[in-house]
Design a protein around this motif. Structure first.
Motif, PDB file in Angstrom:
ATOM      1  N   ALA A 258     110.684  12.103 -40.179  1.00 16.96           N
ATOM      2  CA  ALA A 258     111.989  12.753 -40.072  1.00 16.96           C
ATOM      3  C   ALA A 258     112.272  13.170 -38.632  1.00 16.96           C
ATOM      4  O   ALA A 258     113.388  12.964 -38.125  1.00 16.96           O
ATOM      5  CB  ALA A 258     112.047  13.966 -40.999  1.00 16.96           C
ATOM      6  N   ILE A 259     111.285  13.727 -37.961  1.00 19.40           N
ATOM      7  CA  ILE A 259     111.470  14.129 -36.556  1.00 19.40           C
ATOM      8  C   ILE A 259     111.706  12.908 -35.682  1.00 19.40           C
ATOM      9  O   ILE A 259     112.579  12.915 -34.810  1.00 19.40           O
ATOM     10  CB  ILE A 259     110.256  14.941 -36.075  1.00 19.40           C
ATOM     11  N   ALA A 260     110.961  11.836 -35.914  1.00 15.58           N
ATOM     12  CA  ALA A 260     111.159  10.607 -35.146  1.00 15.58           C
ATOM     13  C   ALA A 260     112.562  10.046 -35.371  1.00 15.58           C
ATOM     14  O   ALA A 260     113.208   9.568 -34.435  1.00 15.58           O
ATOM     15  CB  ALA A 260     110.100   9.575 -35.530  1.00 15.58           C
ATOM     16  N   GLY A 261     113.052  10.124 -36.600  1.00 20.96           N
ATOM     17  CA  GLY A 261     114.408   9.657 -36.893  1.00 20.96           C
ATOM     18  C   GLY A 261     115.470  10.464 -36.165  1.00 20.96           C
ATOM     19  O   GLY A 261     116.436   9.909 -35.623  1.00 20.96           O
ATOM     20  N   VAL A 262     115.298  11.775 -36.125  1.00 14.09           N
ATOM     21  CA  VAL A 262     116.254  12.626 -35.416  1.00 14.09           C
ATOM     22  C   VAL A 262     116.217  12.334 -33.921  1.00 14.09           C
ATOM     23  O   VAL A 262     117.261  12.239 -33.272  1.00 14.09           O
ATOM     24  CB  VAL A 262     115.961  14.123 -35.699  1.00 14.09           C
ATOM     25  N   PHE A 263     115.011  12.183 -33.359  1.00 18.04           N
ATOM     26  CA  PHE A 263     114.908  11.856 -31.937  1.00 18.04           C
ATOM     27  C   PHE A 263     115.531  10.500 -31.633  1.00 18.04           C
ATOM     28  O   PHE A 263     116.199  10.327 -30.614  1.00 18.04           O
ATOM     29  CB  PHE A 263     113.458  11.873 -31.479  1.00 18.04           C
ATOM     30  N   ALA A 264     115.309   9.532 -32.497  1.00 19.29           N
ATOM     31  CA  ALA A 264     115.847   8.185 -32.266  1.00 19.29           C
ATOM     32  C   ALA A 264     117.372   8.177 -32.336  1.00 19.29           C
ATOM     33  O   ALA A 264     118.029   7.436 -31.598  1.00 19.29           O
ATOM     34  CB  ALA A 264     115.267   7.214 -33.286  1.00 19.29           C
ATOM     35  N   ALA A 265     117.939   9.000 -33.208  1.00 21.84           N
ATOM     36  CA  ALA A 265     119.387   9.026 -33.381  1.00 21.84           C
ATOM     37  C   ALA A 265     120.058  10.082 -32.506  1.00 21.84           C
ATOM     38  O   ALA A 265     121.274  10.248 -32.567  1.00 21.84           O
ATOM     39  CB  ALA A 265     119.723   9.282 -34.847  1.00 21.84           C
ATOM     40  N   GLY A 266     119.289  10.801 -31.691  1.00 22.20           N
ATOM     41  CA  GLY A 266     119.832  11.894 -30.892  1.00 22.20           C
ATOM     42  C   GLY A 266     120.958  11.476 -29.968  1.00 22.20           C
ATOM     43  O   GLY A 266     121.964  12.187 -29.851  1.00 22.20           O
ATOM     44  N   GLY A 267     120.808  10.357 -29.315  1.00 25.53           N
ATOM     45  CA  GLY A 267     121.858   9.894 -28.408  1.00 25.53           C
ATOM     46  C   GLY A 267     123.161   9.593 -29.126  1.00 25.53           C
ATOM     47  O   GLY A 267     124.245   9.968 -28.669  1.00 25.53           O
TER      48      GLY A 267
ATOM     49  N   HIS B  10     128.901  12.047 -30.635  1.00 22.81           N
ATOM     50  CA  HIS B  10     129.945  12.471 -31.572  1.00 22.81           C
ATOM     51  C   HIS B  10     130.259  13.963 -31.467  1.00 22.81           C
ATOM     52  O   HIS B  10     131.194  14.435 -32.102  1.00 22.81           O
ATOM     53  CB  HIS B  10     129.538  12.149 -33.004  1.00 22.81           C
ATOM     54  N   LEU B  11     129.498  14.695 -30.672  1.00 24.14           N
ATOM     55  CA  LEU B  11     129.731  16.129 -30.531  1.00 24.14           C
ATOM     56  C   LEU B  11     130.762  16.401 -29.447  1.00 24.14           C
ATOM     57  O   LEU B  11     130.800  15.731 -28.415  1.00 24.14           O
ATOM     58  CB  LEU B  11     128.430  16.857 -30.182  1.00 24.14           C
ATOM     59  N   SER B  12     131.581  17.402 -29.665  1.00 20.81           N
ATOM     60  CA  SER B  12     132.554  17.792 -28.645  1.00 20.81           C
ATOM     61  C   SER B  12     131.845  18.586 -27.550  1.00 20.81           C
ATOM     62  O   SER B  12     130.693  18.998 -27.692  1.00 20.81           O
ATOM     63  CB  SER B  12     133.654  18.646 -29.279  1.00 20.81           C
ATOM     64  N   ALA B  13     132.554  18.827 -26.466  1.00 17.53           N
ATOM     65  CA  ALA B  13     131.979  19.600 -25.364  1.00 17.53           C
ATOM     66  C   ALA B  13     131.672  21.029 -25.826  1.00 17.53           C
ATOM     67  O   ALA B  13     130.665  21.615 -25.428  1.00 17.53           O
ATOM     68  CB  ALA B  13     132.936  19.619 -24.184  1.00 17.53           C
TER      69      ALA B  13
END
Length: 71
Positions: free
Chosen positions: A19-28, A33-36
């Motif tokens: 799960a942590i690896a998945g979050v790190f991989a999808a972090g970029g 998609h996040l606003s400023a």
């Protein structure tokens, strides 16, 4: 306890690591998609968590250095 307990431990550990690896991989992609404003909020929140960890480490060190404070 026993082999079943160890198997359960390693299975859960593997799920957490995946799960942590998945979050790190999808972090970029998630960050894109996040606003400023959301990025600023997350940055401040992580700073507060880091400060809390630092204060806890300082307090633990002072308690070890000066046992009278642990009271």
């Amino acid at each position: 306890e026993g082999p079943a307990g160890w198997a359960t431990f390693f299975a859960i550990f593997g799920v957490v690591v995946a799960a942590i690896a998945g979050v790190f991989a999808a972090g970029g992609r998630l960050g894109a998609h996040l606003s400023a404003t959301a990025k600023g909020i997350m940055s401040r929140l992580m700073g507060m968590i880091l400060a809390a960890i630092a204060i806890d480490m300082i307090a633990t060190g002072l308690k070890a250095l000066l046992p009278g404070l642990a009271g």
